[in-house]
Design an enzyme around this catalytic site. Structure first.
Site: not given
Ligand code: ARG
Ligand code: ASP
Length: 742
Positions: A86, A222, A655
């Site tokens: 991502h 990921d 991330s």
């Molecule tokens: N929750 C994770 C972070 O905040 C992954 C986000 C990417 N994936 C998604 N389905 N939006 O960034």
């Molecule tokens: N998914 C988040 C990021 O993209 C990481 C988090 O918020 O724990 O940085």
């Protein structure tokens, strides 16, 4: 596990919860002073100097700020960088086309010459960090106004940067910590030739998509791979065909060993922003007002998109990425509210504030200003909240959710330019760049979806925000849905922005004609009314209150550090390099439920739904599963591990951060947190907060067995740690199955 404390019991046992063993995002150059002994007590076999050093190579030399929004780590002597799928998404998408759909099918450079340059991507290493607080605060006196103070600090910082830049071969930046109480200087080195090397198909890299996002148990691979290129002297350089793979001072060795509960873990990366030291009133505001407002907007718009996405495959493709972006914060906000309530964050903060007031009022050493801080917050917070919410509503309605309003802002800037400048060349070029962007915008746009998003969101906006804080004439009627729809249909029927064809036919007549017509376009008019009311009615008051709150925040932070001087404080995240540490562990999310610390390929297969856009899987992975062909990447039980969780304090921006074991080896790749624990940005609770990582063995398995890109694994350094930890014992190096590629 221990039952959650009731408030009454907690009051008796109360200790302010800052700096429990696993909470905190620590400053790398202060680890020796603040954290080393605790880290070692938790099982770490390294010294602080092994992690951060300016005299010798250390772990920090393998960590990069990836594109300014994620973290990455160098995992080979030839500049190979690992980060999340991502995080690499934009780059992967930019190289994708209908014929070569790398998002869908994955991408693997089988030779160096296949690696794909990314003009906008960069990675930044941190070379050294210094405390420059004294220099930054030079000349600051009690009684200065906020504006005077800010001006003087800005001047001081400018001077520091100029002086240091003169002496150093590196770039220099200064960042503030502890809400304006401390200032650190960073020497950095940025590389701009960063090429895409590999990415799994989204069915692996984004497996589970929005349904599984922020959730455990998780089964997402990921990750993506990039390579840093440098000039022939190993120095940063703009992209050039003659650049060569960068040789880092350190690259992370990779452990193939098992990951067990209780194992020490460390996350090294760039968390973006947290707010751990705010008073209880702010947390209450988040639970009761701020998050619910954002959630209400987004649940409306997501439902409108979802209706079309489920019915039509073409819409699903167009809106998948938009949907994911909007749903990411939406889902996080919901989890955060639940977690703040469940962890009794407000009550905990209130107890903390009582303890604070008790000390402040009984100890004459503390300045009188400490006694009134909490009351001062109370006095202005409610008023501030009005403007904060109005601002948030404007952003949700006019920028995030309704696309044509956001797009209209871009065209409004052109119209404004045409009104104010005589410079035809400048106008022509602004016009051309907007025209050039049109196909890109409309490629992922469906006017029916946007109209329904508008209908779901704008009447709500109108009903929620006081009339004097928004535009007057918003098409759509919160009281009468039929009348509302007909007004909205009229708006969408009339605006030139409704389709690519209508915009093409308009813009083909040249900038002047376009300007004259757009000046009267109803969508542009609405966007501009909204913007005007934002600029005139909301922003000035929002800024005024914000300045007051900033200065209260600074005083309260300083006060907390003085009043609870027996505790070790860590600064809120601010996109600078930090170390978090904890251990591999599952948790009890709620009564009767226990979450295991890891998942396996079995679970990937359990979730498999052929044809579904979130849970489909590639044939090849199904075959590998059927053959149980995991090779050296299987765990001790013969399973293929996929993800695991641990109690490291992380945030957005972490991330792509490496999960590092007690000996400095890479064991996982951080990419998310559990839903029950997303409140860690305000209230880290070690019973509920876990970060989620891909097991590094799953990454290697996908690269090697799934993609057949074993040459990449061969350039990495794989180690099997000894079962009993002995710092002086040499680690056994696993020989590559084939020789290195070059
Ligand atoms: N929750 C994770 C972070 O905040 C992954 C986000 C990417 N994936 C998604 N389905 N939006 O960034
Ligand atoms: N998914 C988040 C990021 O993209 C990481 C988090 O918020 O724990 O940085």
């Amino acid at each position: 596990m221990k039952k959650f404390l009731t408030i009454a019991v907690a009051a008796l046992l109360f200790v302010p919860n800052y700096s429990s063993a696993k909470e905190g995002m620590w400053i790398p150059f202060l680890l020796g002073q603040l954290n080393e002994s605790e880290m070692q007590a938790m099982g770490m076999q390294m010294t602080a100097e092994d992690i951060y050093s300016v005299n010798q190579s250390s772990l920090k030399d393998a960590i990069v700020h990836f594109g300014g929004f994620c973290t990455g780590e160098v995992i080979s002597s030839q500049g190979l960088v690992l980060t999340n799928h991502h995080c690499g998404y934009g780059a992967i998408q930019s190289h994708s086309s209908v014929e070569n759909n790398y998002l869908e099918d994955g991408f693997w450079a089988m030779e160096r010459s296949d690696e794909k340059p990314n003009p906008d991507l960069f990675v930044t290493f941190i070379k050294e960090i210094q405390d420059v607080t004294v220099r930054a605060l030079y000349g600051i006196e009690e009684g200065m106004t906020e504006a005077e103070r800010t001006k003087m600090i800005d001047e001081n910082i400018e001077k520091i940067i100029a002086e240091e830049e003169e002496k150093s071969e590196y770039d220099v930046m200064v960042r503030t910590f502890f809400k304006g109480n401390q200032f650190f200087l960073f020497f950095t080195e940025t590389f701009k030739d960063v090429r895409l090397v590999g990415a799994p198909p989204s069915s692996i890299g984004k497996y589970g998509a929005d349904t599984d996002n922020w959730m455990w148990p998780r089964h997402t691979g990921d990750f993506s791979l990039f390579r840093i290129y440098a000039d022939e002297n190993n120095q940063p350089a703009e992209y050039s065909e003659t650049n060569v793979p960068f040789r880092p001072n350190h690259h992370l060795p990779i452990s193939l060993g098992d990951v067990n509960p209780g194992d020490f873990t460390m996350i090294f990366g760039f968390p973006g922003s947290t707010d751990e030291y705010v008073p209880s009133r702010v947390i209450e505001g988040i639970i009761e007002e701020v998050n619910p407002l954002g959630i209400s907007f987004r649940e409306r718009s997501l439902a409108a998109m979802d209706k079309y996405m489920r019915a039509e495959k073409a819409v699903k493709i167009k809106y998948a990425s938009k949907y994911a972006r909007i749903s990411n914060s939406y889902k996080k906000w919901i989890g955060m509210v639940k977690g703040l309530k469940f962890s009794q964050a407000v009550a905990e903060k209130e107890l903390y504030e009582e303890a604070f007031m008790q000390r402040v009022s009984t100890n004459r050493r503390f300045p009188a200003s400490y006694k009134t801080i909490l009351d001062s917050y109370k006095a202005i917070y409610d008023e501030y909240l009005v403007y904060q919410l109005a601002r948030q509503a404007f952003i949700e309605a006019g920028i995030v959710n309704v696309e044509l309003l956001d797009y209209a802002r871009a065209w409004n800037r052109f119209v404004a330019m045409a009104e104010s400048t005589e410079d035809e060349a400048k106008l022509q070029s602004a016009f051309e760049s907007l025209v050039a962007g049109m196909e890109g915008f409309y490629k992922d746009f469906d006017v029916r979806v946007d109209r329904d998003v508008y209908a779901a969101v704008m009447p709500y906006y109108e009903s929620r925000i006081e009339m004097n804080l928004r535009a007057d004439n918003i098409p759509g009627d919160p009281m009468d849905s039929e009348a509302s729809m007909s007004e909205i249909d009229k708006l969408y029927g009339k605006t030139y922005l409704r389709s690519l064809e209508s915009m093409q036919s308009l813009t083909s007549k040249g900038w002047e004609k376009t300007y004259k017509k757009l000046k009267k376009d109803p969508m542009l008019a609405l966007a501009s009314d909204m913007m005007d009311s934002y600029r005139e009615e909301i922003l000035p008051m929002y800024r005024t209150f914000n300045t007051k709150i900033d200065s209260l925040d600074r005083l309260y932070m300083q006060a907390q550090m003085n009043v609870f001087s027996e505790r070790t404080f860590y600064p809120d995240a601010n996109s600078t390099l930090r170390v978090s540490y904890g251990q591999v562990e599952g948790f009890y999310p709620r009564d009767g439920v226990m979450y295991n610390h890891y998942t396996t390929l079995d679970g990937v297969i359990e979730k498999y739904e052929p044809g579904d856009y979130e849970f489909d899987l590639p044939e090849r992975l199904l075959d590998l599963y059927a053959e149980q062909d995991y090779g050296r990447y299987a765990n001790g039980a013969g399973e293929m591990p996929v993800c695991f969780i641990a109690s490291n304090h992380t945030s957005g921006g972490n991330s792509g951060s490496p999960a590092i074991d007690a000996n400095g080896n890479l064991i996982g790749l951080n990419f998310d947190r559990v839903w029950e624990g997303t409140m860690s940005d305000y209230n880290f609770d070690e019973r509920l907060c876990r970060n989620i990582m891909v097991d590094i063995r799953y990454v290697l398995f996908i690269v090697d067995k799934f993609a057949g890109a074993g040459h990449l694994v061969n350039e990495m350094t794989l180690v099997l740690p000894e079962p009993t930890i002995d710092r002086d014992a040499p680690q056994q190096e696993v020989m590559p199955e084939e020789g290195p590629v070059d």
